[in-house]
Design an enzyme around this catalytic site. Structure first.
Site, PDB file in Angstrom:
ATOM      1  CB  ALA A  35      -0.957   0.002   1.197  1.00  0.00           C
ATOM      2  CD  GLU A  38       5.849  11.090  -2.960  1.00  0.00           C
ATOM      3  OE1 GLU A  38       5.152  10.415  -3.748  1.00  0.00           O
ATOM      4  OE2 GLU A  38       6.993  11.500  -3.247  1.00  0.00           O
ATOM      5  N   GLY A  39       5.467   8.424   1.395  1.00  0.00           N
ATOM      6  CA  GLY A  39       6.411   8.163   2.493  1.00  0.00           C
ATOM      7  C   GLY A  39       7.330   6.997   2.141  1.00  0.00           C
ATOM      8  CG  HIS A  40       5.774   3.018   1.772  1.00  0.00           C
ATOM      9  ND1 HIS A  40       4.407   3.161   1.730  1.00  0.00           N
ATOM     10  CD2 HIS A  40       6.041   2.265   2.860  1.00  0.00           C
ATOM     11  CE1 HIS A  40       3.866   2.523   2.748  1.00  0.00           C
ATOM     12  NE2 HIS A  40       4.826   1.978   3.460  1.00  0.00           N
ATOM     13  CD  GLU A 151      13.674  10.066  11.662  1.00  0.00           C
ATOM     14  OE1 GLU A 151      13.075  11.159  11.784  1.00  0.00           O
ATOM     15  OE2 GLU A 151      14.913   9.949  11.672  1.00  0.00           O
ATOM     16  CG  ASP A 153       5.718   2.993  11.982  1.00  0.00           C
ATOM     17  OD1 ASP A 153       4.673   3.047  12.644  1.00  0.00           O
ATOM     18  OD2 ASP A 153       5.721   2.921  10.739  1.00  0.00           O
ATOM     19  CB  VAL A 183       6.662  11.839   3.779  1.00  0.00           C
ATOM     20  CG1 VAL A 183       6.100  12.667   2.626  1.00  0.00           C
ATOM     21  CG2 VAL A 183       8.095  11.424   3.483  1.00  0.00           C
ATOM     22  CG  MET A 191       1.972  11.091   3.534  1.00  0.00           C
ATOM     23  SD  MET A 191       2.702  10.929   1.893  1.00  0.00           S
ATOM     24  CE  MET A 191       2.292  12.522   1.236  1.00  0.00           C
TER      25      MET A 191
HETATM   26  O1  PAF Z   1       6.673  -0.554   9.038  1.00  0.00           O
HETATM   27  C1  PAF Z   1       6.205  -1.526   8.406  1.00  0.00           C
HETATM   28  O2  PAF Z   1       5.655  -1.400   7.329  1.00  0.00           O
HETATM   29  C2  PAF Z   1       6.318  -2.911   9.017  1.00  0.00           C
HETATM   30  O3  PAF Z   1       6.188  -2.869  10.397  1.00  0.00           O
HETATM   31  C3  PAF Z   1       7.607  -3.648   8.605  1.00  0.00           C
HETATM   32  C4  PAF Z   1       8.842  -2.927   9.135  1.00  0.00           C
HETATM   33  C5  PAF Z   1       7.683  -3.759   7.101  1.00  0.00           C
HETATM   34  C6  PAF Z   1       7.608  -5.061   9.192  1.00  0.00           C
HETATM   35  O4  PAF Z   1       6.525  -5.798   8.742  1.00  0.00           O
END
Ligand code: PAF
Length: 287
Positions: A35, A38-40, A151, A153, A183, A191
């Site tokens: 899913a 932009e953050g990813h 960051e 998480d 982001v 996001m």
């Molecule tokens: O941050 C996430 O998307 C998940 O916790 C991770 C690090 C991919 C582990 O499943």
């Protein structure tokens, strides 16, 4: 971009990316649950800046979801995600199925104490065990030179770094685990894949979260006491339409220890629910 779904194919693909032993190319891993937003993609771009090749993993990890959480509803959009990664020039997509990640008889759990306690660790029992376990597996599967995490998480990042240190991991080492700043949408909301769950009225109200955090931080920096300031922040969120506040706490950025006030390394952490969606955010007290 090559997409691989089995461990032998992954190992071969990573070896090919690395090239000859004489000029061993570097590989950065960006672990995700898909899913992609932009953050990813910011993580992917930063990975491309730091390494010769970028590998992204997509795996919705059931071990990090509690029994009443959104595992079944979690957005899965592999074709769309794959297209986004192609555009970013990602070399390798690791998309294991359940059998590749947790084959029959799988019995090992990694539990990181200390930094996992409190905040999301308290609200989501077992969550960080699930994260540490799958991330350790992803590291051992891909064996990257470095890995990048958002960051947003922050506690997850602290757990993963602690695990890498404690288990003497080398691919990647704890020092090669990079945090990338949050982001945000133009209205300040961090996001998240879960923002997709928000109805328009909840999405509009959700922007109160980063705003109220900024206000609380400004008060704390002005010398006001933390406890009443955080109580005010909670009231502001409830007044704006949030259903509940799981936590609004000042914690040490590295140890995640609870603080009563500013210590020079304090971060404000908030988790709050709106329209059935749990939003989290964190910001440093000193910018
Ligand atoms: O941050 C996430 O998307 C998940 O916790 C991770 C690090 C991919 C582990 O499943």
């Amino acid at each position: 971009m090559q997409t691989v779904t089995t461990l032998p194919n992954l190992r071969q693909a990573v070896d090919e990316l690395r090239g000859s032993a004489l000029k061993r190319d570097t590989v950065a891993l960006v672990p995700t649950m898909g899913a992609l937003h932009e953050g990813h993609l910011t993580l992917v771009r930063e990975a491309a800046r730091l390494a010769d090749h970028v590998a992204v993993s997509i795996f919705v990890n059931p071990r990090q979801f509690g029994p009443n959480e959104d595992l079944d509803a979690y957005p899965r959009q592999m074709a769309e995600d794959s297209a986004k990664l192609e555009v970013e020039g990602v070399a390798l997509l690791w998309a294991p199925d359940m059998e590749a990640m947790y084959p029959a008889g799988y019995a090992t759990n990694i539990s990181v104490s200390g930094v996992s306690a409190g905040l999301c660790g308290a609200d989501r029992p077992g969550h960080f065990d699930g994260v540490a376990t799958v991330v350790c597996k992803l590291f051992n599967q891909v064996r990257p030179d470095m890995a990048l995490f958002g960051e947003k998480d922050w506690q997850q990042l602290a757990v993963i770094r602690r695990m890498a240190r404690d288990l003497d991991l080398t691919q990647p080492s704890a020092d090669a685990i990079h945090g990338v700043p949050i982001v945000r949408d133009p209205d300040g909301l961090a996001m998240s894949s879960r923002n997709a769950y928000l109805l328009p009225e909840h999405r509009a109200a959700a922007a109160t979260l980063p705003r109220a955090m900024d206000e609380a931080i400004a008060r704390i920096r002005d010398g006001q006491e933390a406890a009443p300031t955080l109580a005010m922040l909670e009231d502001q969120l409830l007044g704006a339409g949030f259903a509940s506040v799981d936590y609004a706490e000042l914690r040490d950025a590295d140890t995640i220890a609870l603080l009563n006030g500013e210590n020079g390394n304090a971060r404000l952490f908030v988790a709050a629910r709106i329209g059935g969606t749990r939003l989290i955010d964190n910001k440093p007290v000193q910018q």
